[in-house]
Design a protein around this motif. Structure first.
Motif, PDB file in Angstrom:
ATOM      1  N   ILE A  51      -4.979  -5.859  30.245  1.00 59.30           N
ATOM      2  CA  ILE A  51      -5.943  -5.832  31.351  1.00 59.30           C
ATOM      3  C   ILE A  51      -6.318  -4.388  31.665  1.00 59.30           C
ATOM      4  O   ILE A  51      -5.464  -3.499  31.676  1.00 59.30           O
ATOM      5  CB  ILE A  51      -5.343  -6.484  32.618  1.00 59.30           C
ATOM      6  N   LEU A  52      -7.592  -4.153  31.947  1.00 59.51           N
ATOM      7  CA  LEU A  52      -8.083  -2.856  32.419  1.00 59.51           C
ATOM      8  C   LEU A  52      -8.700  -3.048  33.797  1.00 59.51           C
ATOM      9  O   LEU A  52      -9.602  -3.864  33.963  1.00 59.51           O
ATOM     10  CB  LEU A  52      -9.113  -2.280  31.441  1.00 59.51           C
ATOM     11  N   TYR A 135      -9.166  -8.242  29.085  1.00 61.36           N
ATOM     12  CA  TYR A 135      -9.628  -8.586  30.430  1.00 61.36           C
ATOM     13  C   TYR A 135      -9.934  -7.314  31.218  1.00 61.36           C
ATOM     14  O   TYR A 135      -9.192  -6.338  31.157  1.00 61.36           O
ATOM     15  CB  TYR A 135      -8.561  -9.395  31.172  1.00 61.36           C
ATOM     16  N   VAL A 136     -11.055  -7.335  31.940  1.00 68.55           N
ATOM     17  CA  VAL A 136     -11.446  -6.220  32.801  1.00 68.55           C
ATOM     18  C   VAL A 136     -11.580  -6.736  34.228  1.00 68.55           C
ATOM     19  O   VAL A 136     -12.140  -7.817  34.459  1.00 68.55           O
ATOM     20  CB  VAL A 136     -12.776  -5.591  32.335  1.00 68.55           C
ATOM     21  N   VAL A 137     -11.062  -5.968  35.180  1.00 73.22           N
ATOM     22  CA  VAL A 137     -11.227  -6.267  36.605  1.00 73.22           C
ATOM     23  C   VAL A 137     -12.071  -5.148  37.206  1.00 73.22           C
ATOM     24  O   VAL A 137     -11.678  -3.980  37.186  1.00 73.22           O
ATOM     25  CB  VAL A 137      -9.867  -6.369  37.321  1.00 73.22           C
ATOM     26  N   ASP A 138     -13.241  -5.500  37.721  1.00 71.07           N
ATOM     27  CA  ASP A 138     -14.208  -4.512  38.207  1.00 71.07           C
ATOM     28  C   ASP A 138     -14.539  -4.759  39.679  1.00 71.07           C
ATOM     29  O   ASP A 138     -15.312  -5.659  39.991  1.00 71.07           O
ATOM     30  CB  ASP A 138     -15.488  -4.584  37.359  1.00 71.07           C
ATOM     31  N   ARG A 172     -15.783  -2.933  27.990  1.00 74.22           N
ATOM     32  CA  ARG A 172     -14.420  -2.517  27.613  1.00 74.22           C
ATOM     33  C   ARG A 172     -13.581  -3.721  27.206  1.00 74.22           C
ATOM     34  O   ARG A 172     -12.554  -3.565  26.536  1.00 74.22           O
ATOM     35  CB  ARG A 172     -13.724  -1.801  28.767  1.00 74.22           C
ATOM     36  N   ALA A 173     -13.970  -4.909  27.620  1.00 75.80           N
ATOM     37  CA  ALA A 173     -13.217  -6.124  27.276  1.00 75.80           C
ATOM     38  C   ALA A 173     -13.732  -6.691  25.959  1.00 75.80           C
ATOM     39  O   ALA A 173     -14.881  -6.504  25.590  1.00 75.80           O
ATOM     40  CB  ALA A 173     -13.361  -7.173  28.389  1.00 75.80           C
ATOM     41  N   GLY A 174     -12.868  -7.393  25.281  1.00 79.22           N
ATOM     42  CA  GLY A 174     -13.289  -8.114  24.091  1.00 79.22           C
ATOM     43  C   GLY A 174     -13.583  -7.266  22.890  1.00 79.22           C
ATOM     44  O   GLY A 174     -14.396  -7.642  22.046  1.00 79.22           O
ATOM     45  N   LYS A 180     -12.981 -11.255  28.896  1.00 77.59           N
ATOM     46  CA  LYS A 180     -13.500 -11.687  30.193  1.00 77.59           C
ATOM     47  C   LYS A 180     -13.529 -10.499  31.148  1.00 77.59           C
ATOM     48  O   LYS A 180     -12.606  -9.684  31.162  1.00 77.59           O
ATOM     49  CB  LYS A 180     -12.628 -12.797  30.785  1.00 77.59           C
ATOM     50  N   CYS A 181     -14.589 -10.424  31.944  1.00 77.54           N
ATOM     51  CA  CYS A 181     -14.713  -9.409  32.987  1.00 77.54           C
ATOM     52  C   CYS A 181     -14.789 -10.115  34.338  1.00 77.54           C
ATOM     53  O   CYS A 181     -15.679 -10.934  34.569  1.00 77.54           O
ATOM     54  CB  CYS A 181     -15.958  -8.551  32.768  1.00 77.54           C
ATOM     55  N   PHE A 182     -13.837  -9.813  35.211  1.00 80.73           N
ATOM     56  CA  PHE A 182     -13.800 -10.399  36.550  1.00 80.73           C
ATOM     57  C   PHE A 182     -14.404  -9.392  37.522  1.00 80.73           C
ATOM     58  O   PHE A 182     -13.792  -8.369  37.843  1.00 80.73           O
ATOM     59  CB  PHE A 182     -12.367 -10.757  36.939  1.00 80.73           C
ATOM     60  N   ARG A 183     -15.616  -9.688  37.957  1.00 77.66           N
ATOM     61  CA  ARG A 183     -16.333  -8.802  38.867  1.00 77.66           C
ATOM     62  C   ARG A 183     -16.069  -9.234  40.309  1.00 77.66           C
ATOM     63  O   ARG A 183     -16.332 -10.386  40.676  1.00 77.66           O
ATOM     64  CB  ARG A 183     -17.829  -8.839  38.564  1.00 77.66           C
ATOM     65  N   LEU A 184     -15.572  -8.311  41.118  1.00 77.55           N
ATOM     66  CA  LEU A 184     -15.178  -8.636  42.486  1.00 77.55           C
ATOM     67  C   LEU A 184     -16.343  -8.467  43.451  1.00 77.55           C
ATOM     68  O   LEU A 184     -16.221  -7.889  44.527  1.00 77.55           O
ATOM     69  CB  LEU A 184     -13.979  -7.770  42.906  1.00 77.55           C
TER      70      LEU A 184
END
Length: 211
Positions: A51-52, A135-138, A172-174, A180-184
């Motif tokens: 995860i990033l 996985y990216v958390v943004d 940056r993911a995949g 998957k990118c989880f955009r908050l």
């Protein structure tokens, strides 16, 4: 801590990206706590992959690393080990290299795999590629230089990122397999160009609460 997001699932409009983007149905009141919840949700619910997470600076990043490790230690044996690694410009080079370490091994030979979470400023948007990130958390924020013409002073402030930066982060993911990118933030905020919210959003730097 439990994940409580009801994610909207939308294919990313940028065709060069191989990450699928997910949006929150409503704006998050505290993006740091939301990012920590999301990391733990991914660790418990998603297949193997690192995860990033993008945060705005050293204090936030170190705080998130501590909280994630505390929460991860409380998870049951059905989940693999989780290692949080910080990345920001003032970190000594030797410590920055830890982002390239492999994820921790399973606790037992037949146990679930471990996972690495890199928590970084926006220097990880384009300047480097970290193998294994799926996985990216943004949260949608970064520290940016803002010029105040009234007092003629340039300040480094926590501000909403641009749509281009959001796409860079998702990219940056995949890199090794579909990610998957989880955009908050909401999909409507992204469509309207995230930066355009700057005049409408105030960020309390002490609590990171949007008002």
């Amino acid at each position: 801590m439990r994940a409580r997001h009801l994610w909207r699932d939308e294919a990313d409009p940028e065709p060069s990206l191989v990450a699928r983007s997910f949006y929150t149905p409503e704006p998050e009141p505290d993006y740091l706590e939301a990012a920590i919840r999301t990391v733990l949700m991914v660790h418990q619910a998603e297949p193997e992959g690192d995860i990033l997470v993008f945060l705005t600076g050293e204090e936030e990043i170190e705080d998130a690393c501590r909280k994630i490790m505390v929460e991860a230690d409380q998870l049951g044996p059905q989940f693999g080990p989780l290692k949080a690694v910080p990345l920001y410009s003032s970190l000594p080079p030797q410590q920055q290299q830890r982002i390239f370490d492999k994820a921790p091994p399973p606790r037992t030979p037949d146990g679930p795999p471990g996972r690495k979470v890199v928590i970084s400023t926006n220097i990880a948007e384009t300047s480097l590629t970290i193998d294994g990130i799926v996985y990216v958390v943004d949260p949608g924020f970064s520290k940016q230089k803002i010029y105040n013409p009234r007092i003629r002073v340039e300040s480094l402030l926590v501000s909403p990122i641009s749509k281009a930066s959001a796409n860079q982060r998702a990219g940056r993911a995949g890199r090794t397999r579909p990610g998957k990118c989880f955009r908050l933030y909401t999909e409507s905020d992204f469509v309207k160009e995230v930066r355009h919210r700057l005049s409408l959003v105030r960020v309390d730097p002490r609590s990171r609460t949007l008002r």
